[in-house]
Design a protein around this motif. Structure first.
Motif, PDB file in Angstrom:
ATOM      1  N   SER A  29      -0.614  -8.210  10.555  1.00  0.00           N
ATOM      2  CA  SER A  29      -1.421  -9.358  10.982  1.00  0.00           C
ATOM      3  C   SER A  29      -1.924 -10.162   9.787  1.00  0.00           C
ATOM      4  O   SER A  29      -2.114 -11.378   9.887  1.00  0.00           O
ATOM      5  N   LEU A  30      -2.109  -9.492   8.657  1.00  0.00           N
ATOM      6  CA  LEU A  30      -2.517 -10.187   7.442  1.00  0.00           C
ATOM      7  C   LEU A  30      -1.337 -10.915   6.807  1.00  0.00           C
ATOM      8  O   LEU A  30      -1.438 -12.083   6.425  1.00  0.00           O
ATOM      9  N   SER A  31      -0.216 -10.224   6.726  1.00  0.00           N
ATOM     10  CA  SER A  31       0.948 -10.807   6.063  1.00  0.00           C
ATOM     11  C   SER A  31       1.538 -11.976   6.842  1.00  0.00           C
ATOM     12  O   SER A  31       2.118 -12.889   6.257  1.00  0.00           O
ATOM     13  N   GLU A  32       1.379 -11.960   8.171  1.00  0.00           N
ATOM     14  CA  GLU A  32       1.932 -13.026   9.006  1.00  0.00           C
ATOM     15  C   GLU A  32       0.905 -14.096   9.353  1.00  0.00           C
ATOM     16  O   GLU A  32       1.136 -14.916  10.248  1.00  0.00           O
ATOM     17  N   SER A  33      -0.221 -14.074   8.647  1.00  0.00           N
ATOM     18  CA  SER A  33      -1.264 -15.103   8.819  1.00  0.00           C
ATOM     19  C   SER A  33      -1.775 -15.203  10.250  1.00  0.00           C
ATOM     20  O   SER A  33      -2.136 -16.281  10.724  1.00  0.00           O
ATOM     21  N   GLN A  34      -1.840 -14.055  10.926  1.00  0.00           N
ATOM     22  CA  GLN A  34      -2.385 -14.042  12.282  1.00  0.00           C
ATOM     23  C   GLN A  34      -3.910 -14.017  12.267  1.00  0.00           C
ATOM     24  O   GLN A  34      -4.547 -14.190  13.304  1.00  0.00           O
ATOM     25  N   THR A  35      -4.483 -13.783  11.091  1.00  0.00           N
ATOM     26  CA  THR A  35      -5.931 -13.697  10.977  1.00  0.00           C
ATOM     27  C   THR A  35      -6.398 -14.368   9.694  1.00  0.00           C
ATOM     28  O   THR A  35      -5.659 -14.414   8.705  1.00  0.00           O
ATOM     29  N   ALA A  36      -7.619 -14.894   9.752  1.00  0.00           N
ATOM     30  CA  ALA A  36      -8.170 -15.592   8.588  1.00  0.00           C
ATOM     31  C   ALA A  36      -9.063 -14.692   7.749  1.00  0.00           C
ATOM     32  O   ALA A  36      -9.349 -15.015   6.595  1.00  0.00           O
ATOM     33  N   THR A  37      -9.519 -13.572   8.308  1.00  0.00           N
ATOM     34  CA  THR A  37     -10.356 -12.658   7.537  1.00  0.00           C
ATOM     35  C   THR A  37     -10.010 -11.209   7.835  1.00  0.00           C
ATOM     36  O   THR A  37      -9.412 -10.896   8.861  1.00  0.00           O
ATOM     37  N   ALA A  38     -10.409 -10.348   6.924  1.00  0.00           N
ATOM     38  CA  ALA A  38     -10.292  -8.903   7.094  1.00  0.00           C
ATOM     39  C   ALA A  38     -11.560  -8.282   6.547  1.00  0.00           C
ATOM     40  O   ALA A  38     -12.059  -8.693   5.495  1.00  0.00           O
ATOM     41  N   ILE A  39     -12.107  -7.323   7.259  1.00  0.00           N
ATOM     42  CA  ILE A  39     -13.328  -6.637   6.826  1.00  0.00           C
ATOM     43  C   ILE A  39     -12.938  -5.240   6.366  1.00  0.00           C
ATOM     44  O   ILE A  39     -12.468  -4.421   7.162  1.00  0.00           O
ATOM     45  N   ALA A  40     -13.107  -4.968   5.078  1.00  0.00           N
ATOM     46  CA  ALA A  40     -12.635  -3.693   4.527  1.00  0.00           C
ATOM     47  C   ALA A  40     -13.306  -3.401   3.204  1.00  0.00           C
ATOM     48  O   ALA A  40     -13.982  -4.260   2.617  1.00  0.00           O
ATOM     49  N   GLY A  41     -13.089  -2.183   2.713  1.00  0.00           N
ATOM     50  CA  GLY A  41     -13.590  -1.788   1.403  1.00  0.00           C
ATOM     51  C   GLY A  41     -12.807  -2.469   0.293  1.00  0.00           C
ATOM     52  O   GLY A  41     -11.737  -3.062   0.520  1.00  0.00           O
ATOM     53  N   GLY A  42     -13.332  -2.357  -0.921  1.00  0.00           N
ATOM     54  CA  GLY A  42     -12.713  -3.021  -2.061  1.00  0.00           C
ATOM     55  C   GLY A  42     -11.285  -2.598  -2.328  1.00  0.00           C
ATOM     56  O   GLY A  42     -10.533  -3.323  -2.994  1.00  0.00           O
ATOM     57  N   TRP A  43     -10.877  -1.445  -1.790  1.00  0.00           N
ATOM     58  CA  TRP A  43      -9.504  -0.982  -1.982  1.00  0.00           C
ATOM     59  C   TRP A  43      -8.482  -1.960  -1.394  1.00  0.00           C
ATOM     60  O   TRP A  43      -7.301  -1.903  -1.749  1.00  0.00           O
ATOM     61  N   LEU A  44      -8.924  -2.874  -0.479  1.00  0.00           N
ATOM     62  CA  LEU A  44      -7.981  -3.814   0.119  1.00  0.00           C
ATOM     63  C   LEU A  44      -7.410  -4.778  -0.916  1.00  0.00           C
ATOM     64  O   LEU A  44      -6.355  -5.371  -0.701  1.00  0.00           O
ATOM     65  N   VAL A  45      -8.083  -4.908  -2.049  1.00  0.00           N
ATOM     66  CA  VAL A  45      -7.563  -5.747  -3.128  1.00  0.00           C
ATOM     67  C   VAL A  45      -6.143  -5.307  -3.480  1.00  0.00           C
ATOM     68  O   VAL A  45      -5.210  -6.120  -3.544  1.00  0.00           O
TER      69      VAL A  45
ATOM     70  N   ASP B   3     -15.026   8.083  -6.129  1.00  0.00           N
ATOM     71  CA  ASP B   3     -14.731   6.699  -5.780  1.00  0.00           C
ATOM     72  C   ASP B   3     -15.538   6.261  -4.562  1.00  0.00           C
ATOM     73  O   ASP B   3     -16.117   7.061  -3.840  1.00  0.00           O
ATOM     74  N   ALA B   4     -15.555   4.942  -4.345  1.00  0.00           N
ATOM     75  CA  ALA B   4     -16.359   4.363  -3.265  1.00  0.00           C
ATOM     76  C   ALA B   4     -15.582   3.229  -2.597  1.00  0.00           C
ATOM     77  O   ALA B   4     -14.511   2.827  -3.057  1.00  0.00           O
ATOM     78  N   GLY B   5     -16.163   2.714  -1.509  1.00  0.00           N
ATOM     79  CA  GLY B   5     -15.504   1.633  -0.777  1.00  0.00           C
ATOM     80  C   GLY B   5     -16.476   0.525  -0.397  1.00  0.00           C
ATOM     81  O   GLY B   5     -16.702   0.282   0.798  1.00  0.00           O
ATOM     82  N   PRO B   6     -17.094  -0.161  -1.378  1.00  0.00           N
ATOM     83  CA  PRO B   6     -17.994  -1.267  -1.044  1.00  0.00           C
ATOM     84  C   PRO B   6     -17.246  -2.312  -0.214  1.00  0.00           C
ATOM     85  O   PRO B   6     -16.116  -2.668  -0.526  1.00  0.00           O
ATOM     86  N   VAL B   7     -17.891  -2.786   0.840  1.00  0.00           N
ATOM     87  CA  VAL B   7     -17.219  -3.650   1.817  1.00  0.00           C
ATOM     88  C   VAL B   7     -17.415  -5.126   1.501  1.00  0.00           C
ATOM     89  O   VAL B   7     -18.475  -5.547   1.029  1.00  0.00           O
TER      90      VAL B   7
END
Length: 431
Positions: free
Chosen positions: A263-279, A155-159
């Protein structure tokens, strides 16, 4: 006449011995091994793997057994830390207590092979060189050492940059207009002013984002000559990006994974930088935000046109201590290159690195959570654009220092001075 009969007897005896010696010892892809018995013998192999991989391995083993009834694959589940600990202990003991194979995180493979070169099977020599063109170059390079392949890619983690489409819309920001990190920071200021949300949150206890930024620029933490890359231009660019976002008050550091997901669930941030697993993480942990997320490429650094990177990923190593090297290799070759098995992995939340599987209909499916966009297709397109990065046995030392650099520049330190200080500490620690 007697002499002729004597030589004739010798020839017959030799032919009989050749016939005997050619049976039962070579691999036949049916559970037999060159070092583990004949095709009519039952063979059991053991593999260590993390939780999400276990169901895929077990289902693949069941499918493989239909054509190879004499092979039984035993999969033992454990977390990455336990695998690393047990593998290290086993290697130090000369292979004692190790399974036939183990799933290792890519950034640790080269370090292991460097320190224990005689304890890992060269899978390229066993036949995997035939399949390397079916995997991204960066992935093969990440598990190669001294020109040879020592792990079977999985497996891989394309960002990507995951972004809140609703917050962008409220701020009047168009994701397609963000091409550089300067564009990203300008957009972040607009988002903060309009919505109160930060542009980026990151785990301040980890070097993940710092590592991604270096990877995007084609660098690991060390050069091929063993020199630290901490004070390079790419590292200064990375530290400067952190400082600029902190100065603009659009950066949120969170103490650990759980706080980052919050921070994602409470809308404290507008973006997240991560691998495709964040889906999968978003779908499972933030279900109420369905339809409000999109994905775009990384912005580029000035003077570097790369907008791709990798985070994570794992591959299968085979240990020389195994008594069934050919049998476990045959199974893992099947596992890594079978189209349906890779679809199964994809369906189980893993992102395969086997290039042919990207033609699967799974990758063109529109995901409702992401506004009916085919986000898997986006990540598949990224795979062939990811720069190759060198991993070494000393990376963890540099990662520790990267965390310190992040903290220093966020608190106002000069990026150049911060990376130079980290460079000195790394050199001292390696003396």
């Amino acid at each position: 006449m007697k002499k002729a009969l004597f030589f004739l007897s010798l020839m017959v005896f030799a032919l009989i011995m050749v016939g005997c010696s050619s049976t039962g010892e070579e691999s036949n892809g049916n559970g037999g091994t060159d070092d583990g018995g004949s095709s009519d013998e039952s063979v059991e192999v053991s593999i260590w793997a993390t939780n999400i991989n276990v169901p895929v391995l077990e289902e693949a083993a069941a499918a493989y057994k239909e054509q190879n009834p004499n092979l039984t694959v035993n999969v033992e589940e454990m977390n990455n830390n336990d695998i690393r600990s047990k593998v290290t202990t086993g290697l130090q003991a000369g292979g004692q207590g190790l399974p036939d194979a183990a799933l290792l995180v890519d950034d640790g493979v080269t370090g292991y092979v460097t320190n224990f070169p005689d304890q890992f099977v060269n899978v390229g020599e066993m036949g995997f060189s035939e399949f390397t063109s079916d995997f991204p170059e960066y992935k093969v390079n990440s598990v190669s050492y001294d020109g040879s392949v020592y792990a079977i890619p999985f497996d891989a983690g394309p960002v990507g940059v995951f972004y809140r489409t609703d917050l962008f819309e409220e701020a009047g920001v168009n994701a397609e207009d963000i091409n550089t990190w300067d564009d990203y920071i300008e957009a972040g200021i607009k988002v903060k002013e309009a919505t109160g949300a930060n542009m980026l949150s990151y785990d301040s206890n980890d070097s993940t984002v710092y590592t991604i930024f270096l990877s995007q620029q084609g660098l690991g933490y060390f050069s091929a000559e063993g020199e630290s890359n901490m004070d390079t231009e790419a590292s200064v660019n990375t530290a400067n990006a952190f400082k600029q976002m902190a100065d603009a008050d659009i950066l949120l550091g969170t103490p650990g994974w759980d706080a980052w997901v919050t921070s994602l669930s409470e809308s404290q941030t507008a973006t997240a930088i991560a691998g495709g697993w964040l889906v999968g993480t978003l779908q499972q942990s933030v279900p109420d935000q369905a339809g409000n997320w999109g994905v775009m490429p990384l912005p580029q650094f000035e003077g570097n046109d790369s907008r791709s990177a990798n985070q994570g990923g794992s591959s299968f190593t085979i240990f020389e201590s195994s008594e069934n090297k050919q049998a476990v290799y045959d199974f893992l070759e099947f596992f890594a290159t079978d189209f349906e098995t890779q679809e199964l992995a994809m369906d189980g939340g893993l992102f395969p690195s086997y290039l042919p599987v990207y033609e699967s209909e799974l990758f063109s499916e529109e995901l409702e959570y992401f506004g009916n966009e085919p986000v898997w297709e986006f990540f598949a397109d990224q795979m062939t654009q990811i720069p190759s990065v060198l991993y070494t046995e000393n990376d963890q030392i540099a990662r520790d220092e990267a965390i310190k650099v992040q903290a220093e520049v966020v608190q106002g330190a000069d990026p150049q001075e911060a990376v130079e200080g980290a460079q000195g500490r790394i050199e001292n620690r390696l003396q």
